[in-house]
Design a protein around this motif. Structure first.
Motif, PDB file in Angstrom:
ATOM      1  N   GLY A 136      13.345  -3.455  17.528  1.00 16.85           N
ATOM      2  CA  GLY A 136      12.112  -3.677  16.793  1.00 16.85           C
ATOM      3  C   GLY A 136      11.663  -2.419  16.088  1.00 16.85           C
ATOM      4  O   GLY A 136      12.327  -1.375  16.159  1.00 16.85           O
ATOM      5  N   ILE A 137      10.526  -2.556  15.414  1.00 12.17           N
ATOM      6  CA  ILE A 137       9.956  -1.446  14.669  1.00 12.17           C
ATOM      7  C   ILE A 137       8.480  -1.318  15.005  1.00 12.17           C
ATOM      8  O   ILE A 137       7.815  -2.305  15.311  1.00 12.17           O
ATOM      9  CB  ILE A 137      10.134  -1.625  13.148  1.00 12.17           C
ATOM     10  N   ALA A 138       7.990  -0.088  14.934  1.00 12.02           N
ATOM     11  CA  ALA A 138       6.563   0.172  15.114  1.00 12.02           C
ATOM     12  C   ALA A 138       6.055   0.816  13.828  1.00 12.02           C
ATOM     13  O   ALA A 138       6.696   1.717  13.281  1.00 12.02           O
ATOM     14  CB  ALA A 138       6.327   1.084  16.313  1.00 12.02           C
ATOM     15  N   LEU A 139       4.925   0.329  13.371  1.00 16.78           N
ATOM     16  CA  LEU A 139       4.356   0.780  12.105  1.00 16.78           C
ATOM     17  C   LEU A 139       2.998   1.415  12.329  1.00 16.78           C
ATOM     18  O   LEU A 139       2.186   0.876  13.077  1.00 16.78           O
ATOM     19  CB  LEU A 139       4.190  -0.414  11.155  1.00 16.78           C
ATOM     20  N   LEU A 140       2.768   2.522  11.661  1.00 21.27           N
ATOM     21  CA  LEU A 140       1.449   3.132  11.645  1.00 21.27           C
ATOM     22  C   LEU A 140       1.158   3.548  10.208  1.00 21.27           C
ATOM     23  O   LEU A 140       0.423   2.883   9.504  1.00 21.27           O
ATOM     24  CB  LEU A 140       1.389   4.327  12.609  1.00 21.27           C
ATOM     25  N   GLY A 141       1.779   4.608   9.740  1.00 17.95           N
ATOM     26  CA  GLY A 141       1.515   5.126   8.406  1.00 17.95           C
ATOM     27  C   GLY A 141       1.795   4.135   7.288  1.00 17.95           C
ATOM     28  O   GLY A 141       1.039   4.056   6.320  1.00 17.95           O
ATOM     29  N   ALA A 142       2.885   3.378   7.409  1.00 18.53           N
ATOM     30  CA  ALA A 142       3.237   2.427   6.347  1.00 18.53           C
ATOM     31  C   ALA A 142       2.116   1.419   6.113  1.00 18.53           C
ATOM     32  O   ALA A 142       1.848   1.035   4.976  1.00 18.53           O
ATOM     33  CB  ALA A 142       4.537   1.699   6.687  1.00 18.53           C
ATOM     34  N   VAL A 143       1.456   1.006   7.177  1.00 22.57           N
ATOM     35  CA  VAL A 143       0.381   0.017   7.066  1.00 22.57           C
ATOM     36  C   VAL A 143      -0.936   0.695   6.703  1.00 22.57           C
ATOM     37  O   VAL A 143      -1.563   0.371   5.692  1.00 22.57           O
ATOM     38  CB  VAL A 143       0.225  -0.790   8.383  1.00 22.57           C
ATOM     39  N   TRP A 144      -1.366   1.654   7.508  1.00 24.19           N
ATOM     40  CA  TRP A 144      -2.710   2.213   7.363  1.00 24.19           C
ATOM     41  C   TRP A 144      -2.856   3.165   6.174  1.00 24.19           C
ATOM     42  O   TRP A 144      -3.959   3.420   5.730  1.00 24.19           O
ATOM     43  CB  TRP A 144      -3.147   2.886   8.656  1.00 24.19           C
ATOM     44  N   HIS A 145      -1.752   3.669   5.638  1.00 19.33           N
ATOM     45  CA  HIS A 145      -1.824   4.545   4.473  1.00 19.33           C
ATOM     46  C   HIS A 145      -1.487   3.800   3.185  1.00 19.33           C
ATOM     47  O   HIS A 145      -1.370   4.413   2.122  1.00 19.33           O
ATOM     48  CB  HIS A 145      -0.899   5.753   4.654  1.00 19.33           C
ATOM     49  N   SER A 146      -1.334   2.503   3.281  1.00 20.95           N
ATOM     50  CA  SER A 146      -1.012   1.679   2.118  1.00 20.95           C
ATOM     51  C   SER A 146      -2.285   1.260   1.381  1.00 20.95           C
ATOM     52  O   SER A 146      -3.336   1.097   1.998  1.00 20.95           O
ATOM     53  CB  SER A 146      -0.259   0.432   2.600  1.00 20.95           C
ATOM     54  N   GLU A 147      -2.168   1.078   0.085  1.00 23.42           N
ATOM     55  CA  GLU A 147      -3.306   0.566  -0.690  1.00 23.42           C
ATOM     56  C   GLU A 147      -3.631  -0.864  -0.289  1.00 23.42           C
ATOM     57  O   GLU A 147      -4.781  -1.284  -0.383  1.00 23.42           O
ATOM     58  CB  GLU A 147      -3.005   0.629  -2.190  1.00 23.42           C
ATOM     59  N   ASN A 148      -2.611  -1.617   0.118  1.00 22.66           N
ATOM     60  CA  ASN A 148      -2.809  -2.994   0.548  1.00 22.66           C
ATOM     61  C   ASN A 148      -2.051  -3.204   1.861  1.00 22.66           C
ATOM     62  O   ASN A 148      -0.887  -3.624   1.856  1.00 22.66           O
ATOM     63  CB  ASN A 148      -2.323  -3.966  -0.527  1.00 22.66           C
ATOM     64  N   PRO A 149      -2.690  -2.884   2.991  1.00 27.83           N
ATOM     65  CA  PRO A 149      -2.010  -2.949   4.288  1.00 27.83           C
ATOM     66  C   PRO A 149      -1.426  -4.326   4.616  1.00 27.83           C
ATOM     67  O   PRO A 149      -0.348  -4.408   5.212  1.00 27.83           O
ATOM     68  CB  PRO A 149      -3.104  -2.582   5.294  1.00 27.83           C
ATOM     69  N   ILE A 150      -2.105  -5.391   4.223  1.00 30.75           N
ATOM     70  CA  ILE A 150      -1.619  -6.737   4.558  1.00 30.75           C
ATOM     71  C   ILE A 150      -0.343  -7.035   3.776  1.00 30.75           C
ATOM     72  O   ILE A 150       0.642  -7.524   4.339  1.00 30.75           O
ATOM     73  CB  ILE A 150      -2.701  -7.808   4.263  1.00 30.75           C
ATOM     74  N   ARG A 151      -0.359  -6.761   2.485  1.00 35.87           N
ATOM     75  CA  ARG A 151       0.836  -6.990   1.673  1.00 35.87           C
ATOM     76  C   ARG A 151       1.996  -6.142   2.197  1.00 35.87           C
ATOM     77  O   ARG A 151       3.127  -6.608   2.302  1.00 35.87           O
ATOM     78  CB  ARG A 151       0.574  -6.675   0.204  1.00 35.87           C
ATOM     79  N   LYS A 152       1.717  -4.872   2.518  1.00 35.75           N
ATOM     80  CA  LYS A 152       2.748  -3.974   3.041  1.00 35.75           C
ATOM     81  C   LYS A 152       3.348  -4.538   4.332  1.00 35.75           C
ATOM     82  O   LYS A 152       4.566  -4.587   4.494  1.00 35.75           O
ATOM     83  CB  LYS A 152       2.159  -2.583   3.283  1.00 35.75           C
ATOM     84  N   TYR A 153       2.478  -4.998   5.252  1.00 40.94           N
ATOM     85  CA  TYR A 153       2.959  -5.584   6.505  1.00 40.94           C
ATOM     86  C   TYR A 153       3.841  -6.800   6.228  1.00 40.94           C
ATOM     87  O   TYR A 153       4.918  -6.945   6.813  1.00 40.94           O
ATOM     88  CB  TYR A 153       1.776  -5.983   7.399  1.00 40.94           C
ATOM     89  N   LYS A 154       3.413  -7.663   5.328  1.00 39.95           N
ATOM     90  CA  LYS A 154       4.175  -8.881   5.021  1.00 39.95           C
ATOM     91  C   LYS A 154       5.537  -8.558   4.427  1.00 39.95           C
ATOM     92  O   LYS A 154       6.537  -9.203   4.766  1.00 39.95           O
ATOM     93  CB  LYS A 154       3.376  -9.785   4.079  1.00 39.95           C
TER      94      LYS A 154
END
Length: 162
Positions: A136-154
């Motif tokens: 699996g993967i764990a995300l922190l910066g990719a989500v919370w530092h994104s302009e659109n965290p939901i789109r980034k997560y998806k």
């Protein structure tokens, strides 16, 4: 398996984003607020809808390793452990990876334990993580530092699920 770790400090719109992440299918959320008092943690917890609370755990309750040697020496049974930083960190400036993907692949091959990749994980790294054999993967910066965290997560979730 995808784990999202909270930003270590409060950020604007955090609860709205968190609720939207759960609505988008987030299964594992690690609450990581190292500067928070127990009272502040309780207040944070109270803002998480009850229907999502079973998906939330304290980040400090999970094992995290920074080398293959540390991981090998561990004698504690665990559901999953994190290995970090697999790539240079997005959220921690100067936090560089020292892992070799070929060495990781050889180490992870045939392991029964679930090992989660953490550190520098973004959609462009998903194939390398899969090839290495992570569970699996764990995300922190990719989500919370994104302009659109939901789109980034998806986007990341879609690539991970392929």
């Amino acid at each position: 398996m995808i784990v999202v770790i909270s930003h270590p400090t409060p950020i604007e719109g955090e609860f709205q984003t968190l609720h939207q992440l759960f609505d988008a299918g987030l299964e594992f959320f690690h609450l990581y607020k190292p500067g928070f008092s127990s009272k502040e943690i309780e207040a944070y917890w109270a803002q998480i809808p009850e229907k999502y609370r079973q998906k939330v755990s304290m980040h400090s309750d999970h094992l995290k390793f920074h080398s293959l040697q540390e991981l090998e020496k561990c004698s504690v049974d665990y559901e999953y452990a994190m290995l970090s930083p697999i790539f240079d960190s997005i959220s921690k400036r100067g936090y560089k990876s020292s892992f070799d993907l070929k060495e990781l692949r050889n180490f992870l091959k045939g392991r029964k334990e679930k090992i989660i990749a953490l550190g520098g994980i973004d959609e462009d790294k998903i194939e390398k993580i899969k090839e290495a054999g992570f569970s699996g993967i764990a995300l922190l910066g990719a989500v919370w530092h994104s302009e659109n965290p939901i789109r980034k997560y998806k986007v990341i979730k879609e690539k991970w699920m392929k």
